[in-house]
Design a protein around this motif. Structure first.
Motif, PDB file in Angstrom:
ATOM      1  N   GLU A 140       9.118 -46.115  -3.362  1.00 25.07           N
ATOM      2  CA  GLU A 140       8.745 -46.008  -1.942  1.00 25.07           C
ATOM      3  C   GLU A 140       7.370 -46.628  -1.690  1.00 25.07           C
ATOM      4  O   GLU A 140       7.163 -47.323  -0.683  1.00 25.07           O
ATOM      5  CB  GLU A 140       8.728 -44.533  -1.506  1.00 25.07           C
ATOM      6  CG  GLU A 140      10.008 -44.028  -0.895  1.00 25.07           C
ATOM      7  CD  GLU A 140      10.652 -44.991   0.097  1.00 25.07           C
ATOM      8  OE1 GLU A 140       9.971 -45.366   1.080  1.00 25.07           O
ATOM      9  OE2 GLU A 140      11.807 -45.396  -0.118  1.00 25.07           O
ATOM     10  N   ASP A 141       6.432 -46.387  -2.605  1.00 23.63           N
ATOM     11  CA  ASP A 141       5.085 -46.954  -2.478  1.00 23.63           C
ATOM     12  C   ASP A 141       5.140 -48.472  -2.456  1.00 23.63           C
ATOM     13  O   ASP A 141       4.439 -49.123  -1.678  1.00 23.63           O
ATOM     14  CB  ASP A 141       4.189 -46.499  -3.643  1.00 23.63           C
ATOM     15  CG  ASP A 141       3.762 -45.051  -3.491  1.00 23.63           C
ATOM     16  OD1 ASP A 141       3.935 -44.502  -2.376  1.00 23.63           O
ATOM     17  OD2 ASP A 141       3.289 -44.461  -4.478  1.00 23.63           O
TER      18      ASP A 141
ATOM     19  N   ALA B   6       9.307 -42.056  -5.748  1.00 20.61           N
ATOM     20  CA  ALA B   6       8.037 -42.154  -5.016  1.00 20.61           C
ATOM     21  C   ALA B   6       7.362 -43.499  -5.297  1.00 20.61           C
ATOM     22  O   ALA B   6       6.825 -44.136  -4.379  1.00 20.61           O
ATOM     23  CB  ALA B   6       7.115 -41.010  -5.423  1.00 20.61           C
ATOM     24  N   HIS B   7       7.411 -43.927  -6.564  1.00 18.24           N
ATOM     25  CA  HIS B   7       6.813 -45.211  -6.936  1.00 18.24           C
ATOM     26  C   HIS B   7       7.515 -46.355  -6.192  1.00 18.24           C
ATOM     27  O   HIS B   7       6.868 -47.267  -5.661  1.00 18.24           O
ATOM     28  CB  HIS B   7       6.929 -45.406  -8.456  1.00 18.24           C
ATOM     29  CG  HIS B   7       6.400 -46.714  -8.948  1.00 18.24           C
ATOM     30  ND1 HIS B   7       5.108 -47.121  -8.702  1.00 18.24           N
ATOM     31  CD2 HIS B   7       6.987 -47.720  -9.650  1.00 18.24           C
ATOM     32  CE1 HIS B   7       4.932 -48.319  -9.238  1.00 18.24           C
ATOM     33  NE2 HIS B   7       6.053 -48.716  -9.810  1.00 18.24           N
TER      34      HIS B   7
ATOM     35  N   LYS C 126       6.457 -49.586   0.812  1.00 19.98           N
ATOM     36  CA  LYS C 126       5.414 -49.417   1.838  1.00 19.98           C
ATOM     37  C   LYS C 126       4.440 -50.586   1.791  1.00 19.98           C
ATOM     38  O   LYS C 126       4.048 -51.128   2.829  1.00 19.98           O
ATOM     39  CB  LYS C 126       4.648 -48.110   1.581  1.00 19.98           C
ATOM     40  CG  LYS C 126       4.942 -47.031   2.598  1.00 19.98           C
ATOM     41  CD  LYS C 126       4.019 -45.844   2.344  1.00 19.98           C
ATOM     42  CE  LYS C 126       4.807 -44.556   2.371  1.00 19.98           C
ATOM     43  NZ  LYS C 126       4.091 -43.449   1.755  1.00 19.98           N
ATOM     44  N   GLU C 127       4.052 -50.952   0.572  1.00 23.43           N
ATOM     45  CA  GLU C 127       3.114 -52.074   0.418  1.00 23.43           C
ATOM     46  C   GLU C 127       3.742 -53.353   0.973  1.00 23.43           C
ATOM     47  O   GLU C 127       3.082 -54.147   1.640  1.00 23.43           O
ATOM     48  CB  GLU C 127       2.724 -52.254  -1.056  1.00 23.43           C
ATOM     49  CG  GLU C 127       1.562 -53.230  -1.209  1.00 23.43           C
ATOM     50  CD  GLU C 127       1.251 -53.623  -2.647  1.00 23.43           C
ATOM     51  OE1 GLU C 127       1.785 -52.997  -3.574  1.00 23.43           O
ATOM     52  OE2 GLU C 127       0.471 -54.587  -2.811  1.00 23.43           O
TER      53      GLU C 127
END
Ligand SMILES: [Zn+2]
Length: 238
Positions: free
Chosen positions: A57-58, A54-55, A61-62
């Motif tokens: 992916e974040d 998840a980290h 995304k950024e």
């Protein structure tokens, strides 16, 4: 004498069977907690892996959002520069220049952040590879352990069933008088009626047997009970 020897032989079988049953049940009772422990460890690994994913992916995304903003700003600046040629007043011209400057500053900041982020993404990606393979290895071991514990549970359950079915058959072979005596002791004590003697100790109540009694018990030719707990004493070696 011969009959008593036969009785003692049967009583020894019962003592051994009770001992086996007890060992199986004791081990069986511990297994659910062990399996639960393994399940918990697997859950911890799964959580850590999904948090790492998840980290990552974040961060991606950024990066996408920064790239979009950069495209957007560049496009806006291009448009403003075209419009700059067409403005009529100084005031408008200055305002537009200020906007362009503001957007350019924004581009600089975002490009700087993007460079840092790309670097972080590379590092994170390398870390994640190590983290994932290490955790997958751990997970595999845990699942093997779980399968072993489940198989052990099944095997012990089957052994308990077999021993429980076997016991009445041995008891049925006892002389009615011995059986009565056995039943009386069992009813009184609740767990088991025959105890083996090892190193002059009754393994029913763990009291020391007088040496002479211990010698008699070792002969296995008469029914002797423990003076302390009342169980029938048998000897079958260590
Ligand atoms: Zn005893």
């Amino acid at each position: 004498m011969t009959d008593l020897r036969r009785e003692l032989h049967l009583l020894i079988s019962i003592a051994k069977l009770d001992g086996d049953l007890n060992a199986c049940r004791t081990e069986l009772a511990l297994l659910p907690a062990k399996i639960e422990e393994v399940n918990k460890s697997v859950a911890v690994i799964d959580k850590a892996m999904s948090e790492a994913a998840a980290h990552f992916e974040d961060m991606k995304k950024e990066r996408r959002s920064l790239e979009r903003m950069l495209d957007d700003h560049t496009e806006k600046i291009k448009k403003l520069r075209t419009q700059l040629m067409e403005v009529k007043t100084n005031k408008e011209y200055t305002a537009m220049l200020q906007e362009i400057e503001h957007l350019e500053k924004g581009i600089d900041d975002k490009e700087e952040r993007l460079l840092i982020l790309m670097d972080e993404l590379d590092q994170q990606s390398a870390r994640n590879r190590g983290f994932t393979s290490e955790n997958e290895e751990k997970r595999k071991h845990l699942l093997t352990e779980k399968t072993n514990l489940e198989n052990r549970t099944k095997a012990l359950g089957e052994t308990v069933k077999r021993l429980e079915a076997e016991k009445p058959k041995i008891l049925a072979e006892l002389d009615p008088l011995t059986k009565k005596r056995y039943d009386r002791i069992l009813a009184k004590l609740g767990d088991f009626a025959v105890a083996h003697v090892e190193a002059d100790i009754c393994h029913g109540c763990f009291s020391r047997i007088p040496p002479q009694t211990a010698l008699e018990v070792k002969k296995n030719d008469q029914i002797i009970t423990c003076e302390v707990c009342g169980r029938i004493l048998v000897f079958y070696g260590a």
